[in-house]
Design a protein around this motif. Structure first.
Motif, PDB file in Angstrom:
ATOM      1  N   THR A   1     -23.059  -2.138  79.897  1.00 49.99           N
ATOM      2  CA  THR A   1     -23.436  -2.429  78.518  1.00 49.99           C
ATOM      3  C   THR A   1     -22.845  -1.337  77.647  1.00 49.99           C
ATOM      4  N   VAL A   2     -22.143  -1.742  76.602  1.00 50.38           N
ATOM      5  CA  VAL A   2     -21.543  -0.797  75.664  1.00 50.38           C
ATOM      6  C   VAL A   2     -22.229  -0.973  74.316  1.00 50.38           C
ATOM      7  N   ILE A   3     -22.741   0.127  73.789  1.00 48.71           N
ATOM      8  CA  ILE A   3     -23.257   0.136  72.426  1.00 48.71           C
ATOM      9  C   ILE A   3     -22.123   0.664  71.553  1.00 48.71           C
ATOM     10  N   HIS A   4     -21.598  -0.223  70.714  1.00 48.54           N
ATOM     11  CA  HIS A   4     -20.485   0.109  69.830  1.00 48.54           C
ATOM     12  C   HIS A   4     -21.058   0.314  68.427  1.00 48.54           C
ATOM     13  N   ILE A   5     -20.972   1.539  67.946  1.00 45.25           N
ATOM     14  CA  ILE A   5     -21.472   1.829  66.601  1.00 45.25           C
ATOM     15  C   ILE A   5     -20.266   2.026  65.701  1.00 45.25           C
ATOM     16  N   PHE A   6     -20.155   1.161  64.707  1.00 46.47           N
ATOM     17  CA  PHE A   6     -19.046   1.205  63.763  1.00 46.47           C
ATOM     18  C   PHE A   6     -19.516   1.578  62.360  1.00 46.47           C
ATOM     19  N   HIS A   7     -20.530   0.905  61.886  1.00 46.65           N
ATOM     20  CA  HIS A   7     -20.985   1.096  60.509  1.00 46.65           C
ATOM     21  C   HIS A   7     -21.726   2.425  60.369  1.00 46.65           C
ATOM     22  N   ALA A   8     -21.598   3.052  59.207  1.00 39.75           N
ATOM     23  CA  ALA A   8     -22.206   4.366  59.001  1.00 39.75           C
ATOM     24  C   ALA A   8     -23.371   4.342  58.026  1.00 39.75           C
ATOM     25  N   ASP A   9     -23.877   3.144  57.687  1.00 41.61           N
ATOM     26  CA  ASP A   9     -25.101   3.128  56.892  1.00 41.61           C
ATOM     27  C   ASP A   9     -26.243   3.612  57.790  1.00 41.61           C
ATOM     28  N   GLN A  10     -27.266   4.145  57.195  1.00 40.67           N
ATOM     29  CA  GLN A  10     -28.341   4.764  57.970  1.00 40.67           C
ATOM     30  C   GLN A  10     -29.012   3.784  58.929  1.00 40.67           C
ATOM     31  N   ASP A  11     -29.162   2.529  58.530  1.00 41.27           N
ATOM     32  CA  ASP A  11     -29.781   1.544  59.420  1.00 41.27           C
ATOM     33  C   ASP A  11     -28.931   1.305  60.661  1.00 41.27           C
ATOM     34  N   SER A  12     -27.629   1.189  60.504  1.00 44.62           N
ATOM     35  CA  SER A  12     -26.749   0.956  61.648  1.00 44.62           C
ATOM     36  C   SER A  12     -26.707   2.164  62.573  1.00 44.62           C
ATOM     37  N   LEU A  13     -26.595   3.356  61.986  1.00 47.07           N
ATOM     38  CA  LEU A  13     -26.566   4.569  62.805  1.00 47.07           C
ATOM     39  C   LEU A  13     -27.864   4.722  63.586  1.00 47.07           C
ATOM     40  N   ALA A  14     -28.988   4.577  62.889  1.00 49.36           N
ATOM     41  CA  ALA A  14     -30.293   4.764  63.538  1.00 49.36           C
ATOM     42  C   ALA A  14     -30.543   3.678  64.584  1.00 49.36           C
ATOM     43  N   SER A  15     -30.260   2.430  64.242  1.00 49.63           N
ATOM     44  CA  SER A  15     -30.502   1.331  65.181  1.00 49.63           C
ATOM     45  C   SER A  15     -29.601   1.438  66.405  1.00 49.63           C
TER      46      SER A  15
ATOM     47  N   ASP B   1      -7.470   1.160  73.948  1.00 49.96           N
ATOM     48  CA  ASP B   1      -7.652   1.318  75.393  1.00 49.96           C
ATOM     49  C   ASP B   1      -9.100   1.068  75.800  1.00 49.96           C
ATOM     50  N   ALA B   2     -10.033   1.559  74.982  1.00 57.23           N
ATOM     51  CA  ALA B   2     -11.447   1.364  75.296  1.00 57.23           C
ATOM     52  C   ALA B   2     -11.791  -0.124  75.273  1.00 57.23           C
ATOM     53  N   PHE B   3     -11.382  -0.826  74.234  1.00 61.11           N
ATOM     54  CA  PHE B   3     -11.750  -2.232  74.127  1.00 61.11           C
ATOM     55  C   PHE B   3     -11.025  -3.092  75.151  1.00 61.11           C
ATOM     56  N   ALA B   4      -9.795  -2.734  75.497  1.00 64.68           N
ATOM     57  CA  ALA B   4      -9.102  -3.444  76.573  1.00 64.68           C
ATOM     58  C   ALA B   4      -9.829  -3.219  77.897  1.00 64.68           C
ATOM     59  N   ARG B   5     -10.273  -2.006  78.132  1.00 67.06           N
ATOM     60  CA  ARG B   5     -11.016  -1.688  79.354  1.00 67.06           C
ATOM     61  C   ARG B   5     -12.333  -2.455  79.398  1.00 67.06           C
ATOM     62  N   TYR B   6     -13.036  -2.533  78.269  1.00 67.83           N
ATOM     63  CA  TYR B   6     -14.296  -3.284  78.255  1.00 67.83           C
ATOM     64  C   TYR B   6     -14.061  -4.742  78.633  1.00 67.83           C
ATOM     65  N   GLY B   7     -12.951  -5.309  78.170  1.00 66.86           N
ATOM     66  CA  GLY B   7     -12.623  -6.675  78.547  1.00 66.86           C
ATOM     67  C   GLY B   7     -12.354  -6.804  80.037  1.00 66.86           C
ATOM     68  N   GLN B   8     -11.599  -5.856  80.589  1.00 65.87           N
ATOM     69  CA  GLN B   8     -11.317  -5.871  82.027  1.00 65.87           C
ATOM     70  C   GLN B   8     -12.595  -5.713  82.843  1.00 65.87           C
ATOM     71  N   GLU B   9     -13.533  -4.925  82.327  1.00 69.57           N
ATOM     72  CA  GLU B   9     -14.791  -4.673  83.033  1.00 69.57           C
ATOM     73  C   GLU B   9     -15.826  -5.774  82.797  1.00 69.57           C
ATOM     74  N   ALA B  10     -15.489  -6.733  81.944  1.00 66.64           N
ATOM     75  CA  ALA B  10     -16.433  -7.791  81.561  1.00 66.64           C
ATOM     76  C   ALA B  10     -17.720  -7.177  81.036  1.00 66.64           C
ATOM     77  N   ALA B  11     -17.594  -6.097  80.259  1.00 69.52           N
ATOM     78  CA  ALA B  11     -18.750  -5.395  79.699  1.00 69.52           C
ATOM     79  C   ALA B  11     -19.373  -6.223  78.577  1.00 69.52           C
ATOM     80  N   ALA B  12     -20.682  -6.063  78.438  1.00 75.67           N
ATOM     81  CA  ALA B  12     -21.386  -6.627  77.296  1.00 75.67           C
ATOM     82  C   ALA B  12     -21.313  -5.587  76.177  1.00 75.67           C
ATOM     83  N   VAL B  13     -20.631  -5.912  75.086  1.00 77.46           N
ATOM     84  CA  VAL B  13     -20.463  -4.984  73.971  1.00 77.46           C
ATOM     85  C   VAL B  13     -21.360  -5.441  72.832  1.00 77.46           C
ATOM     86  N   ILE B  14     -22.254  -4.557  72.437  1.00 77.42           N
ATOM     87  CA  ILE B  14     -23.212  -4.841  71.362  1.00 77.42           C
ATOM     88  C   ILE B  14     -22.862  -3.921  70.208  1.00 77.42           C
ATOM     89  N   SER B  15     -22.582  -4.494  69.046  1.00 79.29           N
ATOM     90  CA  SER B  15     -22.081  -3.712  67.912  1.00 79.29           C
ATOM     91  C   SER B  15     -23.120  -3.544  66.822  1.00 79.29           C
TER      92      SER B  15
END
Length: 117
Positions: free
Chosen positions: A7-21, A102-116
């Motif tokens: 499981t990959v937790i991908h944090i992109f947004h920098a608003d306080q709710d996204s960072l905290a959540s 490279d990270a996102f290509a690897r996640y695809g190869q690993e069949a990871a669940a990516v939650i953004s």
């Protein structure tokens, strides 16, 4: 023996709710990962990567540092880190640097669940 699900937790947004959540969900998944037989990884990209460098984001940075202390791989984009001159600073905190492509290509190869967030 098969591959351990990731499981990959991908944090992109920098608003306080996204960072905290994002950081909170990563911590909660960390707490059950071993029992559930999954690997956890956190990838911070774009605005969230910049939040790692902002001293005003103390709660977020503390949560990320705690994940690292508990052995969770936390990664950021090498391009952004280099462009901001923060590669050494991030690496000293235990944050691993990897190109996003490279990270996102690897996640695809690993069949990871990516939650953004």
């Amino acid at each position: 023996m098969g591959t351990v699900p990731k499981t990959v937790i991908h944090i992109f947004h920098a608003d306080q709710d996204s960072l905290a959540s994002g950081a909170h969900v990563a911590e909660r998944v960390r707490q059950v990962a071993a029992d559930r037989g999954i690997q956890l990884e956190v990838y911070l990209f774009g605005p969230a990567e910049h939040a790692l460098l902002d001293a005003a984001n103390t709660d977020f940075n503390s949560q990320i540092d705690a994940l690292i202390e508990h052995g969770v791989p936390v990664r950021t984009c090498l391009n952004i880190a280099a462009a901001t001159g923060a590669a050494d600073q991030l690496a000293q905190r235990g944050i691993q640097l990897e190109f996003a492509r490279d990270a996102f290509a690897r996640y695809g190869q690993e069949a990871a669940a990516v939650i953004s967030f």
